[in-house]
Structure formats: structure tokens, C-alpha cells
Design a protein around this motif. Sequence first.
Motif, PDB file in Angstrom:
ATOM      1  N   CYS A 206       0.897  -1.205   0.059  1.00 54.14           N
ATOM      2  CA  CYS A 206      -0.093  -0.032   0.146  1.00 54.14           C
ATOM      3  C   CYS A 206       0.790   1.261  -0.119  1.00 54.14           C
ATOM      4  O   CYS A 206       1.705   1.406   0.881  1.00 54.14           O
ATOM      5  N   CYS A 207       0.692   2.287  -0.893  1.00 60.06           N
ATOM      6  CA  CYS A 207       1.652   3.376  -1.197  1.00 60.06           C
ATOM      7  C   CYS A 207       0.508   4.568  -0.833  1.00 60.06           C
ATOM      8  O   CYS A 207      -0.365   4.856  -1.515  1.00 60.06           O
ATOM      9  N   TYR A 208       1.131   5.338   0.024  1.00 60.29           N
ATOM     10  CA  TYR A 208       0.582   6.875   0.275  1.00 60.29           C
ATOM     11  C   TYR A 208       1.170   7.925  -0.639  1.00 60.29           C
ATOM     12  O   TYR A 208       2.458   7.984  -0.134  1.00 60.29           O
ATOM     13  N   VAL A 209       0.827   8.328  -1.574  1.00 60.84           N
ATOM     14  CA  VAL A 209       1.518   9.609  -2.381  1.00 60.84           C
ATOM     15  C   VAL A 209       0.703  10.759  -2.459  1.00 60.84           C
ATOM     16  O   VAL A 209      -0.682  10.796  -2.290  1.00 60.84           O
ATOM     17  N   ALA A 210       1.066  11.821  -2.710  1.00 60.08           N
ATOM     18  CA  ALA A 210       0.434  13.015  -2.401  1.00 60.08           C
ATOM     19  C   ALA A 210      -0.072  13.796  -3.720  1.00 60.08           C
ATOM     20  O   ALA A 210      -0.965  14.393  -3.816  1.00 60.08           O
ATOM     21  N   THR A 211       0.806  13.457  -4.900  1.00 61.51           N
ATOM     22  CA  THR A 211       0.487  14.160  -6.206  1.00 61.51           C
ATOM     23  C   THR A 211       0.168  13.014  -7.220  1.00 61.51           C
ATOM     24  O   THR A 211       0.385  11.889  -6.936  1.00 61.51           O
TER      25      THR A 211
END
Length: 319
Positions: A206-211
Motif C-alpha cells: 500500500c503506497c500513500y502519495v500526495a500528487t
Amino acid sequence: MSEPTGAARRRGPFQVGDQVQLTDPKGRHYTFTLQAGNQFHTHKGAFPHDELIGAPEGTVVRTTGNVPYLALRPLLPDYVLSMPRGAAVIYPKDAGQILAMADIFAGARVVEAGVGSGALSMYLLRAVGEHGMLASYERRQDFADIAQGNVERYFGGPHPAWKLTVGDLQDNLVESDVDRVILDMLAPWECLDVASKALVPGGLICCYVATTTQMSRTVEALREHGTFTEPQAWETMVRTWHLEGLAVRPDHRMIGHTGFLLTARRLADGVEPPLRRRRPAKGAYGEDYDNGAPEPTLQERAAARAAARAATAEQVDLG
């Protein structure tokens, strides 16, 4: 059977060392730690901590200015938004999505990279429990120190399932046979190799990215890596409501975009991911993208060009 770590601090009368959240008549929150002999001061007066020590949750105390304050223990979402920060915290709405959509279960073996201020670590520790494992990796020592302080303050001491390592995940990951890998960092695509090696078949990343650019690059890297299923991506937004008599309406402000979440499952070793059959939109990829289709022959190319010229001519005639 002993209680889980921190459970005793979540119920019963207030004790010395407990976190207390006060709510004033306007709904504003104030969080502090109970200490015998201390006083809580506001611009509306003060009251001694001793008035709350031994009192049940839900008690109302009054300051010397006769202003009432409701006293409760802060919920975890309240705590993470009021605790000291080194880096921005993952909002409760995203932490809840990670716990649910990444299927964090009791006893799970989880690796987390990018600890920040420790907000997600606390959610993960409560989910995996005493018999699970959370191995957290943080590059910056100052962030790790703040996160450790926040976690131990919330649980009342070290959590037996938590191991915090200062360093890069790529260089320091030693765990194997893990069930979940959670990446909260600027370039999660750089850690796909080590994550793939650590995950069990069927495990989840699971990856959490902003853009959007980070999201796009992470998705393409997951596809290119060849050991993961087709990734899924989404974001969540939360809108509260105003409730006053018959004036029931959405609030004018909401918690909008905070970040994107991506998940993918680990394939068994030696298994190739199934070929994607979804036709991409025109212009989504370069002219050389074929979605896995065989290279067209010269005759097929010529026929396609002729069909395109005929269609253009037909449009001109109709015009």
C-alpha cells in the motif's frame, strides 16, 4: 489474561499521567496530561488537575471564571491531530482506509516506511495487536524521536510489537515473510524490489502519495516490476454536517484532498501477471504503446493508414 498494551489507560477514572481532552462551550479542544498539584489555565480562568484525578470520564469542571469544560480522554484521531509533529501526519480518514483496504489484521506482520510523527504507527499497532509485528523505518533521526515519544505517550510505554529503525528501507530491511508493506514516502517506486522480496505470496503493498505525478509513476513501476497484480488507486474526502435544530446542511468546509492510496497484491514466485485487456484512452501513452498486442505487419499498417485517409475524406465530404 493481561490486557493489551495501553488498554488500561483507555477506561476507568482519570489517573495521573492520563491524556485529557477538554471541550469548551464553543466546541474548541484543549489536550493536556494530568499531573497532581498542577493547574490548567485558560483566558477564562483555571482549575486544579486534582479535580479530575479519580473522577470518571464525561465529568464537567468549571474554571475560576465559572466556564464549564467537558473532560474526556482523547480518541486516537483526536490525539494524532494534537500531538507534537515533526512531519505532517496521515489524517484519520486515510489511516482508516489503510486499515480497511490493506486488510490489516490481528497478528499481521507489517513493514512501514516513512514513520513521520508516528500517527499511522499507532493505528497499525492497535490493529496488529500484541502478537503481530510492526517494523517501522524512518530516514530522519529527529522524526523517529518524535514518533517514538508520541507512540509511547499514547500507549503508556513501549509497545511489544513495534520495532523502529532509523535508516533507509532499501538498505536496512531485514524482515521477511511479511503480510503487508506500507510506504509513505516521496518515491515509493524505489522500494518495490525490497518490498517484493519481503512480502509473502498474496501479501499486499500500500503506497500513500500526495500528487498525481507520484501516483502515475508508482502505478507504472508496479506494472513494470512484474511481481504485483494490477494496482488500484483512490482518494477519500470527508464532509461534516451542521446540525442546529431544523438547520441541517453540509458544513462550508471539508477535509478534501490529502493524498492518494494505491494497493497491489504480491504474485507467487515465477508467475507472470495476466495481460491487461482494458483499452487505454487515446493519448494516454506514447505512439509506440501496444498494450501487449503483437506487432502489426506492413500490410496491416498500410490498411490502417488507408482507412484513416478514407474516414478523413468522408468527413470533408459531409462538411
